[in-house]
Design a protein around this motif. Structure first.
Motif, short mmCIF file in Angstrom:
data_model
loop_
_atom_site.label_atom_id
_atom_site.label_comp_id
_atom_site.label_asym_id
_atom_site.label_seq_id
_atom_site.Cartn_x
_atom_site.Cartn_y
_atom_site.Cartn_z
N GLU A 18 19.46 -4.59 -4.80
CA GLU A 18 20.56 -4.07 -4.78
C GLU A 18 20.52 -2.96 -5.78
N ILE A 19 20.08 -3.31 -6.88
CA ILE A 19 19.93 -2.16 -7.82
C ILE A 19 19.05 -0.91 -7.29
N ALA A 20 18.00 -1.26 -6.69
CA ALA A 20 17.27 -0.14 -5.93
C ALA A 20 18.20 0.84 -4.98
N ALA A 21 18.93 -0.01 -4.26
CA ALA A 21 19.98 0.71 -3.06
C ALA A 21 20.72 1.41 -3.91
N ARG A 22 21.49 0.98 -5.06
CA ARG A 22 22.39 1.59 -5.70
C ARG A 22 21.66 3.04 -6.46
N VAL A 23 20.71 2.72 -7.06
CA VAL A 23 19.93 3.99 -7.50
C VAL A 23 19.73 5.06 -6.66
N LEU A 24 19.00 4.77 -5.42
CA LEU A 24 18.60 5.91 -4.48
C LEU A 24 19.90 6.45 -3.67
N ALA A 25 21.20 5.86 -4.03
CA ALA A 25 22.30 6.24 -3.29
C ALA A 25 23.07 7.51 -4.41
N VAL A 26 22.56 7.49 -5.44
CA VAL A 26 23.08 8.36 -6.57
C VAL A 26 22.41 9.78 -6.02
N PRO A 27 23.17 10.86 -5.94
CA PRO A 27 22.89 12.18 -5.73
C PRO A 27 21.95 12.67 -6.79
N GLY A 28 20.70 13.38 -6.24
CA GLY A 28 19.67 13.87 -6.93
C GLY A 28 18.73 12.96 -7.28
N VAL A 29 18.76 11.64 -7.00
CA VAL A 29 17.54 10.66 -7.20
C VAL A 29 16.71 11.01 -5.88
N VAL A 30 15.56 11.44 -6.08
CA VAL A 30 14.61 11.69 -4.82
C VAL A 30 13.75 10.32 -4.47
N ARG A 31 13.31 9.44 -5.37
CA ARG A 31 12.88 8.12 -5.31
C ARG A 31 12.73 7.41 -6.70
N LEU A 32 12.47 6.08 -6.55
CA LEU A 32 11.98 5.33 -7.37
C LEU A 32 10.57 5.47 -8.02
N HIS A 33 10.08 5.51 -9.35
CA HIS A 33 8.81 5.66 -9.79
C HIS A 33 8.31 4.39 -10.20
N PRO A 34 7.07 3.96 -9.80
CA PRO A 34 6.40 2.76 -10.26
C PRO A 34 5.78 3.00 -11.37
N GLY A 35 5.88 4.05 -12.29
CA GLY A 35 5.03 3.88 -13.36
C GLY A 35 3.67 4.49 -13.19
N ARG A 36 3.13 5.12 -14.27
CA ARG A 36 1.70 5.60 -14.05
C ARG A 36 0.61 4.57 -13.54
N PHE A 37 0.84 3.37 -13.74
CA PHE A 37 -0.35 2.47 -13.22
C PHE A 37 0.45 1.36 -12.39
N GLY A 38 1.62 1.77 -11.71
CA GLY A 38 2.15 0.89 -10.92
C GLY A 38 2.91 -0.46 -11.65
N GLU A 39 2.99 -0.36 -12.71
CA GLU A 39 3.27 -1.30 -13.77
C GLU A 39 4.79 -1.83 -13.81
N VAL A 40 5.79 -0.96 -13.35
CA VAL A 40 7.20 -0.84 -13.37
C VAL A 40 7.48 -1.32 -11.98
N ALA A 41 7.95 -2.65 -11.99
CA ALA A 41 8.15 -3.41 -10.74
C ALA A 41 8.74 -4.71 -10.88
N THR A 42 9.65 -5.12 -9.96
CA THR A 42 10.08 -6.53 -9.72
C THR A 42 9.13 -7.17 -9.13
N TYR A 43 8.68 -8.18 -8.98
CA TYR A 43 7.91 -8.94 -8.08
C TYR A 43 8.50 -10.10 -7.40
N LEU A 44 8.66 -10.10 -6.08
CA LEU A 44 9.33 -10.93 -5.31
C LEU A 44 8.35 -11.64 -4.37
N PRO A 45 8.58 -12.78 -3.85
CA PRO A 45 7.60 -13.39 -2.83
C PRO A 45 7.24 -12.43 -1.73
N GLY A 46 5.88 -12.09 -1.81
CA GLY A 46 5.33 -11.15 -0.62
C GLY A 46 5.56 -9.78 -0.73
#
Length: 103
Positions: A18-46
């Motif tokens: 839900e947070i990702a969807a809301r952020v991506l809906a903001v005008p000017g946001v191109v994409r979410l960024h995973p961090g330099r080493f992919g460390e910025v994430a929320t881990y869900l099953p699978g």
């Protein structure tokens, strides 16, 4: 309910999605960024939601914005969109600027 009320999270909705969807809906946001080493994430099953890091004390959102966007204003819009969903502080990180997505 008014049109500006946030949509409550249902038991089947993952807060990170839900947070990702809301952020991506903001005008000017191109994409979410995973961090330099992919460390910025929320881990869900699978799977994982890159660019959104849910913590007990704060929520981090890392984004790439369009180079022609007013950075501070877009960051404030992202903050407001996420703060409407969570009860902890929201930190917005602008990781990069890019050409606007061709939508």
């Amino acid at each position: 309910m008014t049109g500006s009320s946030p949509t409550p999270l249902t038991p089947l909705t993952q807060p990170a999605d839900e947070i990702a969807a809301r952020v991506l809906a903001v005008p000017g946001v191109v994409r979410l960024h995973p961090g330099r080493f992919g460390e910025v994430a929320t881990y869900l099953p699978g799977r994982r939601v890159a660019g959104v890091k849910l913590g007990q004390d704060e929520v981090e959102v890392h984004v790439v914005l369009s180079f022609d966007s007013p950075i501070r204003a877009v960051a404030q819009q992202i903050h407001a969109a996420v703060a409407a969903l969570v009860a902890v502080p929201v930190l917005v990180f602008v990781e990069d600027l890019a050409a606007p997505s061709a939508a």
